[in-house]
Design an enzyme around this catalytic site. Structure first.
Site, PDB file in Angstrom:
ATOM      1  N   CYS A  86     -10.457 -29.094   9.710  1.00 51.71           N
ATOM      2  CA  CYS A  86      -9.530 -28.356   8.920  1.00 51.71           C
ATOM      3  C   CYS A  86      -7.780 -29.417   8.652  1.00 51.71           C
ATOM      4  CB  CYS A  86      -9.270 -27.321  10.685  1.00 51.71           C
ATOM      5  SG  CYS A  86      -7.992 -26.095   9.561  1.00 51.71           S
TER       6      CYS A  86
ATOM      7  N   CYS B 216      -5.510 -27.483   8.175  1.00 57.97           N
ATOM      8  CA  CYS B 216      -4.602 -26.703   8.334  1.00 57.97           C
ATOM      9  C   CYS B 216      -3.216 -27.214   9.173  1.00 57.97           C
ATOM     10  CB  CYS B 216      -4.415 -25.511   8.744  1.00 57.97           C
ATOM     11  SG  CYS B 216      -5.051 -25.433  10.785  1.00 57.97           S
TER      12      CYS B 216
ATOM     13  N   CYS C 151      -4.236 -27.883  12.860  1.00 54.30           N
ATOM     14  CA  CYS C 151      -5.734 -28.476  13.342  1.00 54.30           C
ATOM     15  C   CYS C 151      -4.714 -30.428  12.766  1.00 54.30           C
ATOM     16  CB  CYS C 151      -6.549 -27.726  12.882  1.00 54.30           C
ATOM     17  SG  CYS C 151      -7.174 -26.916  13.409  1.00 54.30           S
TER      18      CYS C 151
ATOM     19  N   HIS D 289      -3.731 -21.250  11.502  1.00 54.34           N
ATOM     20  CA  HIS D 289      -5.037 -21.756  11.485  1.00 54.34           C
ATOM     21  C   HIS D 289      -5.664 -20.437  10.379  1.00 54.34           C
ATOM     22  CE1 HIS D 289      -9.222 -23.986  12.244  1.00 54.34           C
ATOM     23  NE2 HIS D 289      -9.544 -22.566  12.771  1.00 54.34           N
TER      24      HIS D 289
ATOM     25  N   ASP E 286      -7.735  -7.607   1.878  1.00 61.78           N
ATOM     26  CA  ASP E 286      -6.940  -7.883   2.676  1.00 61.78           C
ATOM     27  C   ASP E 286      -7.257  -7.382   3.745  1.00 61.78           C
ATOM     28  OD1 ASP E 286      -5.584  -4.963   3.300  1.00 61.78           O
ATOM     29  OD2 ASP E 286      -6.000  -4.799   1.642  1.00 61.78           O
TER      30      ASP E 286
ATOM     31  N   ASP F  38       1.010  -1.546   0.158  1.00 57.73           N
ATOM     32  CA  ASP F  38      -0.419   0.609  -0.081  1.00 57.73           C
ATOM     33  C   ASP F  38       0.676   1.458  -0.057  1.00 57.73           C
ATOM     34  OD1 ASP F  38       0.845   0.074   2.538  1.00 57.73           O
ATOM     35  OD2 ASP F  38      -0.825  -0.272   3.466  1.00 57.73           O
TER      36      ASP F  38
END
Length: 446
Positions: free
Chosen positions: A381, A383, A386, A412, A343, A139
């Protein structure tokens, strides 16, 4: 000295270094209005009282697409994880890649102050510096200059319209650290109080040195508390700054031969005013930007309406990024009204306070009930967290003030948001978007 307010021929015609620019592109894929045409009942609450008369009122502008950059493609809609200081807080870049993040966004203001843009340039650019080989955003630094400069730290109140105070209000007990003039902004560093100058030209130079694939034009941030008169004055200043950004961006692109092309997005302001938002989109939409960021003051209840106003005016063949959202209901509202990317720092920020996302809502792992809970943060999940760690273990880490608790919860949370947006993209393509939205939000907010 400020540049002339009228665009020179080079800024209104084809951009120079066209061979470089060809490495950035955007292609629209499936349109929500075609894969699953919404009913009048669905369109009505999306109308928002707009004044546009051509086409269906309340029409949904959501779509899928592909952004191509020198460092890879981004399949949209996509959530862009925030790596403010060239790092997603507490998470390795390799972990971000594994959890499915397509691109990362860093902050030009913070990297300008530390370690300095010259360091990133010498390192080969943002991606090389942080060992991330995918697309990157920066940005302009405008938000941080104004929000930190007003003493509001991370956020500015965007929850209510209250124009009873002065246009240059600061947070209670704080000193104003940023001062706007026609040429740019003087501001004091929040780190050590040193005085610095940002202008459109300086922001472009800093972002070119940082080296992200996508950068944003320097704009002036306003809030819902600014008067209508100041919003109009600021919008015109942002338009003139946008012209100067285009000119400087073209100059730097031609000068920095051999560097990957960096796309420039214009930033749309205008607060809660439909006429100002539409004017900003028409003004900047006529400039040779590669895409657009929708920023500034956005009341949550009017987010979808404002995004739709903008996307009805902006060129359809260029990507649109909505700055700073991550709540599930806001994400779906943004997607269905035509935002391609967005974002927010929220997934990692709340993780540092033990909060984790699940399909049934957000919960705090600090609670005593998790002390002997040996299940994962979220059943099913995929990820890393997890698959390998229990709620009880991460609860222990948090209570023991061990930093790795923030790492595990952040992994996560980022995966949760990335996957939700990926699934929304697939739902647009399959024609099941509204069903997916209803099921997801109905469960999350139950």
């Amino acid at each position: 000295m400020p540049a002339d307010s009228s665009l020179p021929p080079s800024a209104s015609g084809p951009a120079p270094a066209a061979a470089q620019q060809s490495t950035f592109s955007f292609e629209v894929g499936a349109r929500l209005s075609e894969t699953r045409p919404p009913s009048s009942v669905q369109r009505e609450p999306n109308d928002g009282g707009g004044s546009r008369h051509d086409g269906e009122r309340g029409e949904f502008l959501g779509r899928t697409g592909t952004i191509t950059t020198p460092h890879g493609q981004i399949q949209t809609p996509a959530f862009i994880a925030v790596g403010t200081k060239a790092t997603v807080k507490a998470v390795l870049p390799e972990s971000m890649k594994e959890l499915g993040a397509q691109a990362l966004l860093a902050n030009a203001y913070h990297l300008y102050l530390q370690p300095g843009p010259e360091i990133l340039d010498a390192a080969g650019g943002l991606g090389a510096f942080m060992n991330w080989d995918g697309p990157t955003f920066t940005d302009s630094g405008g938000f941080q200059v104004m929000s930190l400069g007003s003493g509001f730290k991370k956020v500015i109140d965007m929850t209510s319209v209250d124009m009873s105070g002065p246009d240059d209000a600061v947070a209670p007990g704080k000193e104003r650290l940023a001062h706007v003039d026609e040429d740019g902004v003087w501001f004091k560093s929040h780190l050590n109080g040193d005085r610095h100058r940002f202008s459109p030209e300086i922001s472009m130079r800093v972002q070119h040195q940082i080296g992200a694939d996508i950068m944003f034009a320097f704009d002036e941030l306003t809030t819902l508390q600014n008067s209508r008169g100041y919003q109009e004055e600021s919008l015109e200043r942002t338009r003139r700054w946008a012209e100067r950004c285009v000119v400087e961006h073209e100059r730097l692109t031609a000068e920095r031969v051999g560097k990957p092309y960096q796309a420039l997005f214009g930033v749309i302001q205008g607060a809660q005013y439909e006429d100002l938002r539409r004017k900003a989109c028409r003004d900047l939409g006529g400039m040779p930007f590669d895409g657009f960021g929708i920023g500034g003051a956005l009341e949550k209840e009017n987010l979808g309406t404002i995004v739709r106003w903008c996307n009805e005016e902006l060129p359809e063949n260029k990507p649109r990024h909505l700055l700073g959202i991550s709540e599930p209901d806001d994400i779906f509202t943004a997607i269905e009204n035509g935002a391609d990317t967005f974002d927010c720092v929220s997934p990692t920020r709340v993780a540092r306070n033990s909060a984790f996302y699940t399909p049934s809502g957000r919960f705090n792992l600090s609670g005593a009930r998790y002390k002997k809970d040996f299940g994962p943060l979220q059943d099913g999940c995929d990820c890393y967290t997890c698959a390998n760690y229990s709620r009880a273990y991460i609860h222990h880490l948090y209570k023991a003030h061990e930093m790795v608790s923030a790492t595990l919860i952040s992994i996560h949370n980022e995966r949760f948001v990335v996957k939700m947006v990926d699934d929304a993209r697939l739902a647009i393509e399959s024609g099941d978007f509204f069903e997916f939205k209803g099921e997801t939000l109905g469960r999350y907010y139950s």
